[in-house]
Design an enzyme around this catalytic site. Structure first.
Site: not given
Ligand code: PLP
Length: 422
Positions: A276, A314, A318, A346
């Site tokens: 994990p 993230r 995603y 930018c």
């Protein structure tokens, strides 16, 4: 549960006022909680109790040495995917005997490094890699302890960029060819194939894909034993998801995951390994940032922060959601307005949240992105000439800078200008 809570109207990391850390370190910065890291490790440890097991924390989620040392001291092993991560584990005091080396593209040098440091296990992902591992092992008078990563062709039902267990993904050996691969492994002088490995993806919010993958692994293990292979370890990978939206997500608990492990592979007498990353580090970290402007756009308002996609990629990569909370607790019933939360880079992709209902915030106010402890700082860069984001670890009423913000001079000093320029 984590340890980032309001106390007396102000966000705290364990017993430390986050604003006090900001006063010392500045923004943007990451803050991690020792108590949360510890708790998550222990929850997994308890979930697998009764079975011989190793929790090999996935270093790629958060490889800060202080984080690795904290987990290693609890007994954690480490799952690494490069020599650089292997060296991090060693530097944090975790011996090679607790390091599992995963990854689809290990080089000969990396394999030699792992063998020289008595790696616990190489997770081999292809026939081609088997040949290379054997050659390198023989050249170093070693026999490589190997688990073959099988691809069970299971849909992890997660974001496409982090699904790894379908046949079209680059990972693992197709499970249909696994027996052939173990037969080949047995014929190679530098390999001892003693394990089966699987990892179907990340941020799984349902146990069903794990269940079908683990059942396939159990069935394969029985077949391999009939074929005469001494399979002693099963590595089930990582992937358990976390709630990024506190309000409306409830992914499965490690306890239920542990019960599933026992139900599916618990009767094989194998040592169980899990890897994990996100579940241990994700909710153990926040990213703190200051509002620079509240900019009025056409029909929408923008909150421009001093954190950007180079610090936390993230959302851009995603489409991920992070809860954003002010450091000062909003008064109960305060009216929220929808704003786009953006960074200064930018690129339009440098947007953390669109039309996010937030209490009134303006220049100088501080906010925290929750659940930023995994795949946050490790994926940061200096894009747009921005300094790498610093990291702080809290433990009770203490905090320490565990990676300092580099100076601009240090940043510039890494480049050199060739002599042929004028
Ligand atoms: C990324 C990865 C992990 C960790 O996944 P999490 O979703 O963070 O738990 C474990 N094992 C392998 C092989 C990985 O690539």
């Amino acid at each position: 549960m984590d340890h980032f809570l309001y106390r007396n109207g102000e966000l705290h990391a364990e017993e430390v006022r986050v604003a006090d850390i900001v006063a010392a370190v500045g923004t943007p910065l990451y803050i991690y909680s020792t108590a949360t890291l510890t708790r998550h490790y222990r929850v997994f440890d308890e979930a697998l109790s009764g079975m011989p097991h190793l929790i090999a924390y996935a270093v790629k989620a958060n490889g800060n040495l202080a984080v690795l040392k904290t987990l290693g001291d609890l007994g954690a092993g480490m799952d690494v995917v490069s020599e650089g991560e292997f060296r991090r584990a060693l530097a944090a005091g975790v011996p090679g005997g607790r390091v599992v080396f995963s990854g689809v593209g290990k080089t000969a040098d990396e394999i030699a490094f792992a063998l020289a440091h008595n790696v616990r296990q190489l997770n081999v992902e292809s026939f081609e890699e088997l040949e290379l591992v054997s050659r390198v092992a023989v050249a170093n008078n070693a026999v490589a302890p190997v688990a073959l990563r099988v691809n069970p062709d299971v849909d992890a039902k997660t974001h496409a960029k982090i699904a790894t267990g379908k046949s079209e993904n680059k990972f693992g050996i197709p499970i249909s060819r696994a027996r052939e691969a173990y037969a080949r492994a047995k014929s190679l002088p530098g390999i001892e194939a003693m394990g089966v490995d699987v990892h179907i993806g990340s941020q799984l919010t349902d146990l069903a894909p794990f269940e079908s993958a683990f059942r396939k692994v159990a069935e394969l293990t029985r077949l391999l034993r009939e074929d005469g292979h001494d399979i002693r370890r099963i590595d089930l990978g990582g992937g358990l998801g976390i709630p990024y939206r506190q309000a409306n997500e409830a992914p499965p608990l490690p306890f239920d995951y542990g019960a599933l492990v026992k139900r599916t592979v618990g009767d094989l007498g194998c040592e169980i390994e899990i890897e994990p990353g996100r579940l241990i580090a994700g909710n153990a970290g926040i990213l703190v940032s200051e509002v620079i402007y509240r900019k009025q756009g056409e029909g929408r308002e923008f909150l421009v922060l001093d954190a950007a996609m180079n610090d936390l990629i993230r959302p851009a990569m995603y489409d991920a959601w992070h809860d954003i909370v002010p450091l000062k607790e909003p008064a109960p019933g305060v009216e929220k307005a929808e704003v786009d939360v953006v960074g200064p880079i930018c690129e339009t992709g440098d947007t953390f949240a669109r039309a996010r209902p937030l209490p009134p915030l303006g220049p100088g106010d501080l906010v925290a992105f929750r659940s930023a402890g995994a795949y946050g700082a490790v994926m940061s860069s200096e894009y747009n000439g921005r300094r790498l984001v610093p990291e702080v670890l809290v433990n009770g009423d203490q905090f320490a800078v565990v990676r300092a913000r580099p100076s601009f001079e240090e940043m510039l000093a890494r480049d050199t200008i060739p002599a042929w320029t004028a």
